[in-house]
Design an enzyme around this catalytic site. Structure first.
Site, PDB file in Angstrom:
ATOM      1  CD1 TRP A 160      -3.072  -1.187   0.542  1.00 27.26           C
ATOM      2  CD2 TRP A 160      -1.740  -2.424   1.849  1.00 27.26           C
ATOM      3  NE1 TRP A 160      -3.683  -2.408   0.733  1.00 27.26           N
ATOM      4  CE2 TRP A 160      -2.895  -3.188   1.529  1.00 27.26           C
ATOM      5  CE3 TRP A 160      -0.757  -3.004   2.657  1.00 27.26           C
ATOM      6  CZ2 TRP A 160      -3.092  -4.490   1.985  1.00 27.26           C
ATOM      7  CZ3 TRP A 160      -0.952  -4.294   3.120  1.00 27.26           C
ATOM      8  CH2 TRP A 160      -2.102  -5.030   2.786  1.00 27.26           C
ATOM      9  CG  HIS A 181      -6.718  -1.347   3.328  1.00 28.32           C
ATOM     10  ND1 HIS A 181      -6.077  -2.547   3.414  1.00 28.32           N
ATOM     11  CD2 HIS A 181      -6.376  -0.662   4.458  1.00 28.32           C
ATOM     12  CE1 HIS A 181      -5.373  -2.597   4.539  1.00 28.32           C
ATOM     13  NE2 HIS A 181      -5.538  -1.468   5.172  1.00 28.32           N
ATOM     14  NE  ARG A 207      -4.355   1.004  -1.893  1.00 29.94           N
ATOM     15  CZ  ARG A 207      -4.648  -0.247  -2.177  1.00 29.94           C
ATOM     16  NH1 ARG A 207      -4.053  -0.853  -3.190  1.00 29.94           N
ATOM     17  NH2 ARG A 207      -5.538  -0.891  -1.475  1.00 29.94           N
ATOM     18  CD  GLN A 221      -9.981  -1.453  -0.717  1.00 29.84           C
ATOM     19  OE1 GLN A 221     -10.101  -1.514   0.507  1.00 29.84           O
ATOM     20  NE2 GLN A 221      -8.908  -1.874  -1.354  1.00 29.84           N
ATOM     21  CB  VAL A 264      -7.371 -13.095   5.424  1.00 32.65           C
ATOM     22  CG1 VAL A 264      -8.550 -12.195   5.728  1.00 32.65           C
ATOM     23  CG2 VAL A 264      -6.614 -12.634   4.199  1.00 32.65           C
ATOM     24  CB  ALA A 320     -12.329 -10.117   6.091  1.00 31.37           C
TER      25      ALA A 320
END
Ligand code: DAH
Length: 352
Positions: A160, A181, A207, A221, A264, A320
């Site tokens: 990012w 995000h 970004r 997003q 995740v 997620a």
């Protein structure tokens, strides 16, 4: 100068009044006035000629002449008023307001294509029991990275490119940035609630990015989060599969492949089968022949993320996902450049 006589005065008067009756505009009326009552007008001449008569005749014809002049003056005034009125009526008829005429149309705006697609996506999740929440666009490093298992110095931060804000709190800690995000809302929601959780988080992200056809420095997003007892990868697949079918059609197939996101485990990217070609067409503008189109990142919430908000990781699990709505709109409507969304060109915007 003609010698006036009673007969000539009467004749003249009659002629004048008859002519006057036929007049219906101010210009002719003025000519009429000049020709009878003007300085050289015929009646004026007659009256002037009276001076040459002897006293007896002058008295008799003088009275007649004056009567005639008064009559014509009076009729002139009357006629002037009549014509004035008629003209006013005409002008009013010409200018009158036509209440049946349609007004000027007021241009009505419409929702921006991003707003439309965000609504479509969130509606699909709302109908599956998710609620919508929103969060701050200027975010603490703490939520944007730390709480998502991306500590300082972690190489994943390079995923990012960030825009930092020159601000620190009183303790001199916690740099801020424009959120890269919507994932930080995972931690914020979990901190404030207990499971079961089912939320989607639409919002703007930023970004530090050179723009091109597929990259913008700001974009949307939609984050999704479900946490509960006994949530498995099957729930993730089922929910996201159903979403893909709602947005892209009943017959859609989906594919999950391993991917890496620090928050995740396991992490996946989800693709749908290409709806433009059946795959194998190298010229396909959408899938370029692979037959698959990536539409989002997803995964099972990392135990470290659950633990950092104090959840019992033995009890709770969750999944997620993160969707780029512009990308979804680009696929759905065949838009070839993400920059179209934010250059405010009405030729583009009016198509939605
Ligand atoms: N936040 C990720 C990004 O910006 C997208 C994402 C990937 C979100 C996987 C998730 C997820 O919630 O599970 O690239």
């Amino acid at each position: 100068m003609t010698q006036p006589s009673a007969q000539s005065i009467e004749q003249l008067t009659q002629q004048a009044t008859q002519e006057l009756d036929r007049i219906n505009d101010l210009e002719s009326l003025d000519q009429w006035r000049i020709s009878y009552l003007g300085r050289r007008g015929s009646l004026t001449n007659v009256l002037r000629g009276l001076s040459q008569l002897d006293l007896e005749q002058r008295r008799e014809l003088g009275a007649l002449g004056n009567q005639s002049k008064n009559l014509l003056d009076e009729r002139l005034a009357q006629k002037t008023q009549e014509i004035d009125q008629a003209q006013q009526v005409q002008a009013f008829a010409r200018d009158r307001i036509d209440v049946t005429m349609l007004g000027r149309p007021t241009p009505i705006g419409r929702l921006h294509p991003t707003t439309q697609i965000v609504k479509e996506i969130t509606d699909a999740f709302v109908s599956m029991g998710f609620s919508i929440v929103e969060g701050p666009e200027v975010e603490w490093d703490h939520y944007n990275f730390e709480m998502l298992n991306i500590p300082e110095g972690h190489p994943a931060r390079d995923m990012w490119n960030s825009m930092w804000i020159d601000y620190r709190n009183e303790a001199g800690q916690q740099p801020m940035l424009l959120r890269t995000h919507t994932s930080p809302m995972q931690a914020r929601v979990m901190e404030n609630t207990q499971p079961p959780i089912r939320v989607v988080v639409p919002g703007k992200c930023y970004r530090y990015e050179a723009t091109d056809a597929t990259h913008e420095w700001h974009f949307y997003q939609i984050e999704g989060l479900a946490v509960d007892e006994g949530i498995t990868f099957a729930d993730l697949k089922g929910t996201l599969y159903e979403f893909a079918r709602r947005l892209f059609g009943e017959e859609r197939k989906v594919r999950f492949r391993c991917d890496y996101f620090p928050f995740v485990e396991p992490g996946v990217d989800m693709s749908i089968d290409c709806f433009a070609c059946q795959g194998g067409d190298n010229r396909c503008r959408i899938c370029r022949g692979s037959g698959w189109i990536e539409i989002m990142g997803a995964g099972m919430v990392h135990p470290k993320v659950l633990a950092s908000v104090g959840y019992d990781t033995e009890k709770y699990t969750g999944f997620a996902f993160g969707i780029g709505p512009e990308r979804v709109a680009m696929l759905k409507y065949g838009i070839d450049d993400i920059r179209h969304f934010y250059t405010n060109d009405l030729r583009f915007l009016r198509q939605f």
